[in-house]
Design a protein around this motif. Structure first.
Motif, PDB file in Angstrom:
ATOM      1  N   ASN A  73       0.831  -1.225  -0.088  1.00 12.06           N
ATOM      2  CA  ASN A  73      -0.129  -0.070   0.093  1.00 12.06           C
ATOM      3  C   ASN A  73       0.775   1.109  -0.243  1.00 12.06           C
ATOM      4  OD1 ASN A  73      -1.855   2.067   0.106  1.00 12.06           O
ATOM      5  ND2 ASN A  73      -2.681   0.935   2.152  1.00 12.06           N
ATOM      6  N   GLU A  74       1.060   1.729  -1.172  1.00 11.40           N
ATOM      7  CA  GLU A  74       1.796   2.984  -1.448  1.00 11.40           C
ATOM      8  C   GLU A  74       0.849   4.280  -1.453  1.00 11.40           C
ATOM      9  OE1 GLU A  74       5.998   2.817  -2.662  1.00 11.40           O
ATOM     10  OE2 GLU A  74       5.100   1.547  -4.115  1.00 11.40           O
ATOM     11  N   GLY A  75      -0.366   4.144  -0.917  1.00 14.61           N
ATOM     12  CA  GLY A  75      -1.265   5.327  -1.341  1.00 14.61           C
ATOM     13  C   GLY A  75      -1.523   5.625  -2.571  1.00 14.61           C
ATOM     14  N   VAL A  76      -1.223   7.222  -3.059  1.00 16.40           N
ATOM     15  CA  VAL A  76      -1.727   7.539  -4.233  1.00 16.40           C
ATOM     16  C   VAL A  76      -0.342   7.840  -4.904  1.00 16.40           C
ATOM     17  CG1 VAL A  76      -2.926   9.470  -5.398  1.00 16.40           C
ATOM     18  CG2 VAL A  76      -3.894   8.540  -3.164  1.00 16.40           C
ATOM     19  N   THR A  77      -0.386   7.551  -6.255  1.00 12.27           N
ATOM     20  CA  THR A  77       0.594   7.826  -7.108  1.00 12.27           C
ATOM     21  C   THR A  77       0.577   9.674  -7.445  1.00 12.27           C
ATOM     22  OG1 THR A  77       0.833   5.642  -8.095  1.00 12.27           O
ATOM     23  CG2 THR A  77       1.879   7.467  -9.206  1.00 12.27           C
ATOM     24  N   SER A  78       1.327  10.239  -6.653  1.00 16.74           N
ATOM     25  CA  SER A  78       1.200  11.838  -6.775  1.00 16.74           C
ATOM     26  C   SER A  78       2.238  12.496  -6.311  1.00 16.74           C
ATOM     27  CB  SER A  78      -0.269  12.164  -6.259  1.00 16.74           C
ATOM     28  OG  SER A  78      -0.059  12.003  -4.796  1.00 16.74           O
ATOM     29  N   GLY A  79       2.027  13.960  -6.603  1.00 18.16           N
ATOM     30  CA  GLY A  79       3.279  14.656  -5.700  1.00 18.16           C
ATOM     31  C   GLY A  79       4.590  14.575  -6.236  1.00 18.16           C
ATOM     32  N   SER A  80       4.812  13.880  -7.365  1.00 25.62           N
ATOM     33  CA  SER A  80       6.211  13.744  -7.986  1.00 25.62           C
ATOM     34  C   SER A  80       7.117  12.870  -7.000  1.00 25.62           C
ATOM     35  CB  SER A  80       6.898  15.221  -8.120  1.00 25.62           C
ATOM     36  OG  SER A  80       6.293  15.633  -9.067  1.00 25.62           O
ATOM     37  N   LEU A  81       6.414  11.891  -6.279  1.00 24.43           N
ATOM     38  CA  LEU A  81       7.005  11.103  -4.983  1.00 24.43           C
ATOM     39  C   LEU A  81       7.308   9.944  -5.301  1.00 24.43           C
ATOM     40  CD1 LEU A  81       4.900  12.346  -2.106  1.00 24.43           C
ATOM     41  CD2 LEU A  81       6.992  13.147  -2.703  1.00 24.43           C
ATOM     42  N   SER A  82       7.132   9.402  -6.628  1.00 22.52           N
ATOM     43  CA  SER A  82       7.107   8.150  -6.921  1.00 22.52           C
ATOM     44  C   SER A  82       8.674   7.300  -6.891  1.00 22.52           C
ATOM     45  CB  SER A  82       6.483   7.768  -8.298  1.00 22.52           C
ATOM     46  OG  SER A  82       5.243   7.880  -8.185  1.00 22.52           O
ATOM     47  N   VAL A  83       9.640   8.208  -7.523  1.00 23.35           N
ATOM     48  CA  VAL A  83      11.049   7.816  -7.571  1.00 23.35           C
ATOM     49  C   VAL A  83      11.489   8.121  -6.149  1.00 23.35           C
ATOM     50  CG1 VAL A  83      13.449   8.510  -8.444  1.00 23.35           C
ATOM     51  CG2 VAL A  83      11.379   8.235  -9.969  1.00 23.35           C
ATOM     52  N   SER A  84      11.276   9.130  -5.412  1.00 30.51           N
ATOM     53  CA  SER A  84      12.010   9.446  -4.386  1.00 30.51           C
ATOM     54  C   SER A  84      11.592   8.462  -3.305  1.00 30.51           C
ATOM     55  CB  SER A  84      11.879  10.804  -3.962  1.00 30.51           C
ATOM     56  OG  SER A  84      10.538  11.307  -3.781  1.00 30.51           O
ATOM     57  N   ASP A  85      10.311   8.119  -3.279  1.00 28.91           N
ATOM     58  CA  ASP A  85       9.581   7.419  -2.141  1.00 28.91           C
ATOM     59  C   ASP A  85       9.798   5.957  -2.627  1.00 28.91           C
ATOM     60  OD1 ASP A  85       9.300   9.553  -0.516  1.00 28.91           O
ATOM     61  OD2 ASP A  85       7.148   9.404  -0.600  1.00 28.91           O
ATOM     62  N   CYS A  86       8.922   5.655  -3.558  1.00 25.51           N
ATOM     63  CA  CYS A  86       8.867   4.023  -4.003  1.00 25.51           C
ATOM     64  C   CYS A  86      10.131   3.707  -4.451  1.00 25.51           C
ATOM     65  CB  CYS A  86       7.578   3.966  -5.188  1.00 25.51           C
ATOM     66  SG  CYS A  86       7.401   2.356  -5.760  1.00 25.51           S
ATOM     67  N   GLY A  87      10.913   4.428  -5.255  1.00 27.98           N
ATOM     68  CA  GLY A  87      12.174   4.073  -5.829  1.00 27.98           C
ATOM     69  C   GLY A  87      13.182   3.839  -4.717  1.00 27.98           C
ATOM     70  N   LEU A  88      13.153   4.437  -3.609  1.00 24.19           N
ATOM     71  CA  LEU A  88      13.991   4.118  -2.676  1.00 24.19           C
ATOM     72  C   LEU A  88      13.629   2.737  -1.924  1.00 24.19           C
ATOM     73  CD1 LEU A  88      16.540   4.794  -1.025  1.00 24.19           C
ATOM     74  CD2 LEU A  88      15.057   6.364   0.602  1.00 24.19           C
ATOM     75  N   PRO A 661      20.323  12.793  -3.389  1.00 25.22           N
ATOM     76  CA  PRO A 661      19.130  11.814  -3.695  1.00 25.22           C
ATOM     77  C   PRO A 661      18.041  12.476  -4.744  1.00 25.22           C
ATOM     78  CG  PRO A 661      19.343  12.821  -1.291  1.00 25.22           C
ATOM     79  CD  PRO A 661      20.276  13.434  -2.107  1.00 25.22           C
ATOM     80  N   PRO A 662      17.439  11.555  -5.376  1.00 25.12           N
ATOM     81  CA  PRO A 662      16.693  11.815  -6.312  1.00 25.12           C
ATOM     82  C   PRO A 662      15.513  12.773  -6.105  1.00 25.12           C
ATOM     83  CG  PRO A 662      16.368   9.230  -5.907  1.00 25.12           C
ATOM     84  CD  PRO A 662      17.607   9.957  -5.337  1.00 25.12           C
ATOM     85  N   LEU A 663      14.962  13.524  -6.908  1.00 31.43           N
ATOM     86  CA  LEU A 663      13.651  14.249  -6.597  1.00 31.43           C
ATOM     87  C   LEU A 663      12.890  14.114  -7.848  1.00 31.43           C
ATOM     88  CD1 LEU A 663      15.788  17.533  -5.363  1.00 31.43           C
ATOM     89  CD2 LEU A 663      14.764  15.978  -4.060  1.00 31.43           C
ATOM     90  N   GLY A 664      11.578  14.077  -7.263  1.00 33.59           N
ATOM     91  CA  GLY A 664      10.492  13.886  -8.463  1.00 33.59           C
ATOM     92  C   GLY A 664      10.617  15.157  -9.538  1.00 33.59           C
ATOM     93  N   ALA A 665      10.385  14.695 -10.778  1.00 34.01           N
ATOM     94  CA  ALA A 665      10.435  15.832 -11.893  1.00 34.01           C
ATOM     95  C   ALA A 665       9.152  15.998 -12.491  1.00 34.01           C
ATOM     96  CB  ALA A 665      11.268  15.067 -13.108  1.00 34.01           C
ATOM     97  N   GLY A 666       8.160  15.326 -12.191  1.00 37.10           N
ATOM     98  CA  GLY A 666       6.645  15.458 -12.833  1.00 37.10           C
ATOM     99  C   GLY A 666       5.957  16.619 -12.876  1.00 37.10           C
ATOM    100  N   GLU A 667       6.447  17.238 -11.670  1.00 32.99           N
ATOM    101  CA  GLU A 667       5.512  18.643 -11.647  1.00 32.99           C
ATOM    102  C   GLU A 667       6.297  19.916 -11.470  1.00 32.99           C
ATOM    103  OE1 GLU A 667       1.685  16.921  -9.233  1.00 32.99           O
ATOM    104  OE2 GLU A 667       3.577  16.574  -8.494  1.00 32.99           O
ATOM    105  N   CYS A 668       7.480  19.809 -11.691  1.00 34.90           N
ATOM    106  CA  CYS A 668       8.429  21.316 -11.424  1.00 34.90           C
ATOM    107  C   CYS A 668       8.422  22.131 -12.426  1.00 34.90           C
ATOM    108  CB  CYS A 668       9.755  20.669 -10.944  1.00 34.90           C
ATOM    109  SG  CYS A 668      10.792  20.019 -12.445  1.00 34.90           S
TER     110      CYS A 668
END
Length: 704
Positions: A73-88, A661-668
């Motif tokens: 359970n990783e909640g919602v795919t949002s906030g440009s967090l997929s790489v920084s959270d799920c990826g880690l 550390p990687p930072l999400g790129a989707g919304e910047c």
């Protein structure tokens, strides 16, 4: 801090390794992330990370779609967090898995673990000693918890991260072997449609219940309060039946919508929850301080997904099964459980790919629609498809925002004080966030659930309307305030970048205005107020890229803007060039980004390009239209978006930061692109347009 808290969020919630990945004797690894593919290429980046840590070819990684029965359970795919959270999480789970297999190999081969190496899953040691992940798959159990002490590879030891890898999902999408949810087929599949009220908040006054009788292919029709729908054997029959049903329904009431032509006044006079977002106390301004006040407006925006929302639902003996393109299968399950009064474990929600939206569109609503219709035909799957009009008018919108900024400038030309105040609906009404469902049909049932008024997360969680309202600049004092509306005649929820799009547009437009007031170069003015070295770098790189693009032609202008997404994420600076010969047209975007470690540079560039192109469409084209009774932008003619022929050339430079550390790129890129375009209009014509979309009519109005 306990050891467990050192784990990334995903592993803290779901620490069992076998929920994340498994190794097959047949020679492949199955990765089961809780995040979903919505067109952003996240599956490719996660496969890269997994393959890197396990020392296998990326082709050996198979991705299992998110499913409440099998995935973490990783909640919602949002906030440009997929790489920084799920990826880690994936990185650490794979690293621990590698260690477990090496330990077993060392035991069997009677050699120290340090003497072993791995190449594409083959484990070799001194002499001819050898085994493999695949040979050991039946002997190594991953039914264990993640170990916070496990260390992933050092950045220099990674062989896949940092390299462009082709998207693993594109070939199937191009050649039709990777079906979208709209194309899935199941034995006995039926087709559903829902009749929506003509205006928000309207209720069903009467229905000629004899009307559906005898319709071709009709299997069942459903009425529950003001929710009406039907199920037919084919799509064509369902469309025809819906038309007949529409003539038999009479509606009453509904919300009075705002005056679209006086939206700013409406936003600033509605009941609202006022709060202080941030306050920085500084020295009192000197008597020589000048004060400049400006107001900016962002309209309601539609997700405008190319493929309308869709879902498949089946009521089986043991509960409800739903296939959806929702960005949060666990959250959707929670709301479905509330609506049907079921325990969550009686519902399984699985993800299938659909049209991308980068926010909360109608996908979750369609899932409840399908489930309500499927209840009338137990044992048979029902696919529910929304119409284009429903997708544009019934999905949650990105909230309209009025933003007033006041800046005090000292006699030294520096900004001495800053005030930023927002009037807006909240930005989050996703499912699974409250004790009451947030799904559209739940408000229309015989026993209706209350309309869920959009909220905003706290700034520490990324914020909503207040996202990026706090400037990154080194101002000595500021006051950031927000007024979250408590009425919501137009339903709003998450849209890519949330409030950052409007706030960065306002801040960076104001910075440009102040620079011109000072008679100063906009880049130099920004750098004079900015100490963050990474921020300065992207600004200087974007400006240098644009300088290399040659001189500005007559009738065109270039503008600059910058932000760090959420003030904690990726840095992004944009120079936009705009042609104003007729309707404003973006011709070129030069973008410099710093996303920390770029797992897949090609994927990062794609995300930046996609975000910038969407922001260009929002800034120059898009605006939800409505009368006092109903949304009127229900087609591509009334809700135009950027056409392929209007897409600007985009050049992206990624600042290399492999050790960070990687930072999400989707919304910047969203906010900086909007402001850069507005500043380009000013550079070309000397006219400041503070209301989006920036159309020819708005430019003419600003001249008058």
């Amino acid at each position: 801090m306990s050891a467990a808290t050192l784990l990334p969020a995903g592993l803290r919630v779901t620490p069992r390794l076998d929920r994340w990945l498994s190794i097959s004797p047949e020679g492949h690894v199955t990765l089961s992330p809780g995040k979903v593919e919505i067109g952003q290429g996240i599956l490719t980046a996660l496969a890269q990370i997994c393959a890197d840590e396990l020392d296998i070819a990326i082709e050996r990684v198979r991705l299992r779609p998110a499913n409440t029965a099998t995935s973490p359970n990783e909640g919602v795919t949002s906030g440009s967090l997929s790489v920084s959270d799920c990826g880690l999480s994936v990185r650490l789970a794979a690293a621990q898995t590698r260690g477990l297999f090496l330990a077993e190999a060392a035991r069997l081969l009677s050699v120290p673990q340090e003497a072993l190496s791995v190449e594409d899953g083959a484990i070799t040691g001194p002499g001819n000693l050898a085994t493999s992940y695949w040979e050991l798959a039946g002997q190594v159990s991953l039914a264990c918890s993640a170990d916070p002490a496990v260390q992933a590879k050092a950045p220099g030891a990674r062989t896949l991260a940092g390299r462009p890898v082709p998207r693993i999902d594109l070939a199937g999408k191009v050649f039709g072997t990777r079906p979208f949810i709209h194309d899935l087929d199941e034995p006995g599949l039926l087709h559903g449609r829902v009749l929506r009220p003509p205006r928000p908040g309207a209720t069903l006054e009467s229905l000629d219940e004899a009307a559906p009788a005898g319709l071709d292919g009709l299997v069942a029709w459903v009425r529950d309060g003001s929710f009406i729908g039907l199920v037919c054997e084919s799509e064509v029959q369902a469309e025809a039946a819906l038309g007949r049903l529409a003539t038999a329904a009479r509606w009453t009431g509904g919300f009075e919508l705002p005056d679209q032509h006086d939206l700013c006044a409406w936003l600033q006079t509605e009941p609202a929850e006022a709060s202080i977002v941030d306050l920085r106390e500084g020295p009192a301004p000197s008597p020589a301080t000048r004060r400049l006040v400006r107001r900016y407006l962002k309209p309601y925006l539609a997700h405008a997904s190319i493929g309308p929302s869709c879902a498949i639902a089946t009521w089986a003996e043991d509960g409800l099964r739903v296939v959806t393109h929702s960005q949060g299968v666990f959250n959707l399950r929670a709301d479905l459980a509330l609506v049907f009064g079921l325990p969550e474990d009686a519902i399984v929600v699985g993800h299938a790919e659909g049209a991308g939206c980068y926010g909360h569109n109608g996908a979750d609503d369609a899932a409840l629609d399908a489930a309500l219709l499927a209840r009338a035909v137990p044992g048979r799957p029902v696919r529910l498809r929304w119409s284009r009009a429903d997708e544009l008018a019934r999905s949650p919108f990105g909230a309209a925002m009025a933003i007033e900024i006041a800046a005090e400038v000292g006699d030294d030309g520096r900004i001495a004080g800053w005030s930023h105040e927002i009037w807006s609906n909240g930005y989050v009404a996703r499912p699974g966030r409250a004790g009451s469902p947030a799904l559209l049909a739940s408000f229309d049932l015989e026993k209706p659930f209350p309309l869920y008024i959009s909220q905003d997360p706290p700034l520490a969680g990324g914020g909503g309307a207040q996202r990026n309202a706090v400037p990154l600049y080194d101002f000595p004092s500021w006051r950031i305030a927000k007024n979250r509306l408590l009425t919501m005649p137009l339903r709003t929820s998450s849209m890519r970048a949330l409030g950052a799009f409007g706030n960065v547009f306002a801040i960076e437009s104001m910075m440009d205005e102040l620079a011109h007031e000072q008679g100063e170069d906009p880049l130099a003015f920004r750098l004079r107020h900015l100490g963050d070295a990474r921020a300065r770098t992207v600004l200087e790189r974007a400006a240098a890229m644009a300088d290399g693009g040659g001189p500005v032609l007559e009738g065109r202008g270039r503008g600059l803007a910058f932000a760090r997404y959420k003030n904690t994420g990726a840095y992004c600076a944009v120079v936009a060039e705009i042609d104003l010969a007729s309707e404003p047209r973006a011709t070129q975007l030069w973008i410099a980004v710093d996303v920390g470690e770029a797992i897949n540079p090609d994927g990062v560039a794609n995300q930046i390009e996609g975000g910038a192109v969407q922001a260009t469409s929002w800034t120059l084209k898009e605006e939800v239209a409505f009368s006092r009774e109903a949304v009127t932008s229900t087609s591509w003619e009334t809700y135009p978006i950027l056409r392929f022929s209007e897409v600007p050339e985009v050049t992206v430079e990624i600042v290399p930061r492999p050790d960070l550390p990687p930072l999400g790129a989707g919304e910047c890129a969203q906010g900086p692109t909007a402001a850069a375009l507005a500043n380009a209009v000013h550079a070309a014509l000397g006219v400041r347009v503070r209301q989006m979309p920036i159309t020819r009519d708005r430019i003419i109005a600003a001249m008058e």
